[in-house]
Design an enzyme around this catalytic site. Structure first.
Site, PDB file in Angstrom:
ATOM      1  N   SER A  64      34.175  41.223  40.300  1.00  0.00           N
ATOM      2  CA  SER A  64      34.849  41.893  39.102  1.00  0.00           C
ATOM      3  C   SER A  64      34.437  40.982  37.691  1.00  0.00           C
ATOM      4  O   SER A  64      34.183  39.898  37.984  1.00  0.00           O
ATOM      5  CB  SER A  64      36.311  42.263  39.254  1.00  0.00           C
ATOM      6  N   ASP A  65      34.717  41.512  36.715  1.00  0.00           N
ATOM      7  CA  ASP A  65      34.677  40.704  35.544  1.00  0.00           C
ATOM      8  C   ASP A  65      36.353  40.133  35.423  1.00  0.00           C
ATOM      9  O   ASP A  65      37.054  40.606  36.033  1.00  0.00           O
ATOM     10  CB  ASP A  65      34.198  41.275  34.237  1.00  0.00           C
ATOM     11  N   PHE A  66      36.336  39.198  34.194  1.00  0.00           N
ATOM     12  CA  PHE A  66      37.361  38.524  34.118  1.00  0.00           C
ATOM     13  C   PHE A  66      38.725  39.388  33.979  1.00  0.00           C
ATOM     14  O   PHE A  66      38.532  40.050  32.916  1.00  0.00           O
ATOM     15  CB  PHE A  66      37.153  37.721  32.987  1.00  0.00           C
TER      16      PHE A  66
END
Ligand code: NOJ
Length: 713
Positions: free
Chosen positions: A259-261
């Protein structure tokens, strides 16, 4: 290592921890490491943090070895941590931002730069980079233009593959694994506003936005990061169509999806999950493997399993992908891998790397205007260097471990190149986009005074490095009022002026176009910027770069050269495509860039007027250097599908080649056209070429008008 055995020995909680990525401060309780998103108290125990699978935002051999030791002492299975970081355009030696690398149209350069970054990062203890970012972008307002290679799917795909090759090599100790991002269509956010929604039909998605991610997958990229944005209402983290159907099934990607942050948790803000448990369920069902900087998996994965909402097989598949990467990278044999303080000393910023960074900056600089003032003579006595970005190193937004103090400023670069000249410096104004000329009028007068008193002037303007990048979108992309006035005043008193723009995105240059005797786009050039600029300005090397994004008028974004045709093209006078207060075409088109020499490119000759399904047409042009010095031209092949079952673009880049020519020399450049180059996504969801007429354009900018025709039969 028997990974199946290891997997069998792990508890569900341990598996979920393996699927979690956090910044080091959460593991060690020490406040270190880079954070690019929200931090909060995750409410997880030490038992969980000691079993975590990967860490982001930390670098340096010593620190990473210590952290690995700290972790291995606690982890019951002794599974080493994976260390990931944003090594985007260099690790310690910084090369131009990816948009600049795109401008080079030089895949070998992109590969070499990525390989250099990989080597530096690897000895610094990093195992995975969150790069390449292959998001196609058409909106210059978006802050992250600087991280892409531009607006064209063909160029982006070529660059993506070159970068994957460079970072990953054979995944030996000199290399690191690459993570292509941000899947998908993150660059098409509404209004150019970072993190905003994307609404897009399948045709546009597949035709323009997906090809570069696919190219990276085809090149063997190990990881893929899903994007923050919603696509047609579904955040990518939960987008089964994107991840399960397209990425996993259609493209056969069996690497890690990360995932992204904090993006899983943000599905609550998107309004598609009520709580973290739902976030975990949706993300797992979209075959996500690693959760970056939120803790939905570790907190709720087990409950979801008990409730039958996810299966243990799903978790096992994810964990196995992570363990396999750790094994491929050799971490089970040596958890430190290439991390070495001694090698850091030897390799970081070594002369060979500095040289590559300089060459990269030279090859990425685009010459937009030159009335003959450039190259400057080397026997000048007095040089005025003016501008807010001239006196410090301009590394660029993702400078990683690079330091501005280690980068060559313009002043230093010019001093190195022309040591006997007297240099006067004035700031003139700031890089603040809303600054008014009247607020800095005295600074402008001072700049004018030194300009008047010098043989040549180098005006260094545009954006500071923190004016583009993540979360740095701009509503207006014009050069500020103060910078525009400074250019006018200075050019009035000294005609030997070159204006150099530093930027991480296209700027609207309509007010400057006819004022500056010479205009250069230098992006954010990295560690060796000043030396590279001196080489270019004084003619030691020639310009060769081309714009990887159109430079639009203010208010024209989003714009792209490969737009669809309309019933009323902009050339037809009234009641046609365009604006009342702006031309339709951009100030400078995609593919444009000048040289110190000139080139003549003949009309294309086609080996046949008909192409069969299995056949090929050879397109030839003669390129002649018609100027007075050696130069490199980037010859570009564009094709238009004249009539098809759906509207097709005005033209599309289908090939490019660089050719080096001495003055007066000419060479024949050829391109092969096969049916592959003519395929597109049809309304019925097929990827195929349709029979009929095609136009072929060959030239050195995207707005070439002359063409030849062939038919696919
Ligand atoms: C958020 C950014 O969108 C992404 O590109 C980056 O890799 C992560 N933060 C990690 O820093």
């Amino acid at each position: 290592m028997d990974l199946q055995k290891l997997l069998r020995e792990m508890t569900v909680d341990e598996k979920l921890a393996q699927m979690t990525q956090l910044v080091p401060q959460i593991i060690t309780d020490k406040g270190e490491g880079a954070v690019t998103g929200p931090m909060r108290n995750f409410g997880i125990t030490k038992k969980v943090t000691s079993r975590i699978g990967s860490v982001l935002g930390i670098s340096g051999a010593k620190k990473l070895k210590d952290l690995q030791d700290f972790h291995l002492a606690e982890d019951p299975h002794k599974i080493p941590l994976l260390f990931m970081a944003d090594v985007i355009h260099g690790y310690r030696t910084i090369y131009p931002v990816p948009l600049g690398i795109g401008a080079s149209f030089d895949e070998e350069l992109a590969e070499k730069c990525s390989a250099m970054a990989a080597k530096e990062a690897s000895v610094g203890g990093i195992h995975v980079t969150f790069a390449p970012m292959t998001d196609l972008v058409r909106d210059a307002r978006w802050g992250r233009c600087m991280e892409t290679t531009g607006e064209d799917p063909y160029l982006n795909s070529k660059m993506a593959q070159a970068m994957v090759r460079g970072f990953q090599g054979d995944l030996g100790k000199d290399n690191i694994a690459a993570c292509v991002k941000h899947f998908a269509a993150y660059g098409a956010c509404d209004g150019g506003r970072d993190y905003d929604a994307v609404e897009m039909g399948d045709h546009t998605l597949r035709e323009y936005y997906l090809p570069a991610y696919k190219a990276a997958v085809d090149a063997g990229v190990e990881l893929l990061m899903t994007s923050f944005n919603t696509l047609n209402g579904i955040p990518s983290s939960a987008n089964k169509y994107l991840v399960n159907d397209i990425l996993r099934k259609e493209w056969g990607f069996d690497g890690i999806v990360i995932s992204d942050f904090n993006a899983f948790y943000e599905m609550i803000s998107h309004g598609i999950c009520e709580n973290e448990k739902e976030c975990a369920e949706k993300a797992l069902n979209a075959t996500s493997d690693i959760e970056m900087m939120s803790t939905c998996f570790v907190k709720f994965g087990k409950a979801l399993l008990e409730e039958g909402k996810i299966s243990e097989e799903q978790i096992d598949n994810a964990v196995m992908r992570i363990l396999k990467l750790k094994e491929k990278l050799g971490l089970f044999d040596n958890a430190y891998r290439a991390a070495s303080e001694e090698d850091e000393q030897k390799i970081h910023l070594c002369p060979e790397y500095r040289e590559l960074a300089r060459i990269a900056a030279e090859k990425s600089a685009v010459l937009l205007e030159n009335n003959g003032v450039l190259p400057f003579r080397k026997d000048v006595k007095k040089i005025a260097i003016i501008g807010p970005v001239a006196d410090h190193g301009m590394t660029g937004g993702w400078y990683c471990c690079g330091k501005s103090s280690e980068a060559i400023s313009v002043i230093q670069g010019i001093k190195n190149a022309i040591p006997n000249a007297e240099i006067a410096f004035a700031r003139g104004c700031s890089a603040e986009p809303n600054e008014k000329a009247e607020d800095v009028i005295e600074q402008i007068f001072e700049a004018k005074r030194i300009a008047q008193d010098s043989d040549i002037v180098i005006l260094c303007l545009g954006e500071e490095i923190d004016m583009s990048g993540e979360a740095h979108s701009r509503a207006r992309i014009s050069v500020s009022d103060s910078q525009t006035r400074l250019i006018k005043e200075v050019c009035e008193v000294n005609k030997n002026t070159a204006v150099v723009f530093y930027c991480g995105r296209p700027l609207a240059l309509e007010k400057i176009k006819d004022v500056a005797p010479a205009t250069i786009i230098f992006w954010h050039p990295g560690t060796e910027g000043g030396n590279a600029l001196a080489n270019l300005l004084f003619g030691n090397v020639n310009f060769q770069a081309k714009l990887p994004m159109s430079f639009p008028y203010e208010g024209q974004s989003p714009y792209c050269y490969n737009h669809l045709r309309t019933g009323r093209p902009s050339t037809n006078g009234g009641y046609c495509l365009g604006y009342r207060d702006n031309p339709y075409e951009p100030v400078y088109p995609f593919g444009f860039g000048l040289s110190y020499t000139t080139f003549d490119i003949s009309s294309p000759t086609l080996s046949s007027e008909e192409l069969t399904e299995e056949g090929e047409i050879v397109v030839s042009v003669t390129v002649k250097n018609t100027g007075k010095c050696e130069g490199i031209e980037t010859v570009q092949l564009y094709i238009q599908d004249v009539t098809a079952s759906i509207a097709r673009p005005v033209k599309e880049l289908k090939g490019y080649q660089k050719v080096t020519l001495a003055p007066g020399e000419e060479k024949v450049v050829t391109f092969k056209i096969t049916v592959e180059k003519l395929k597109f996504h049809t309304f019925e969801g097929k990827f195929e070429a349709e029979k009929g007429k095609f136009k072929v354009f060959v030239g050195n900018r995207s707005d070439i008008e002359s063409f030849e025709v062939f038919r696919l039969i």
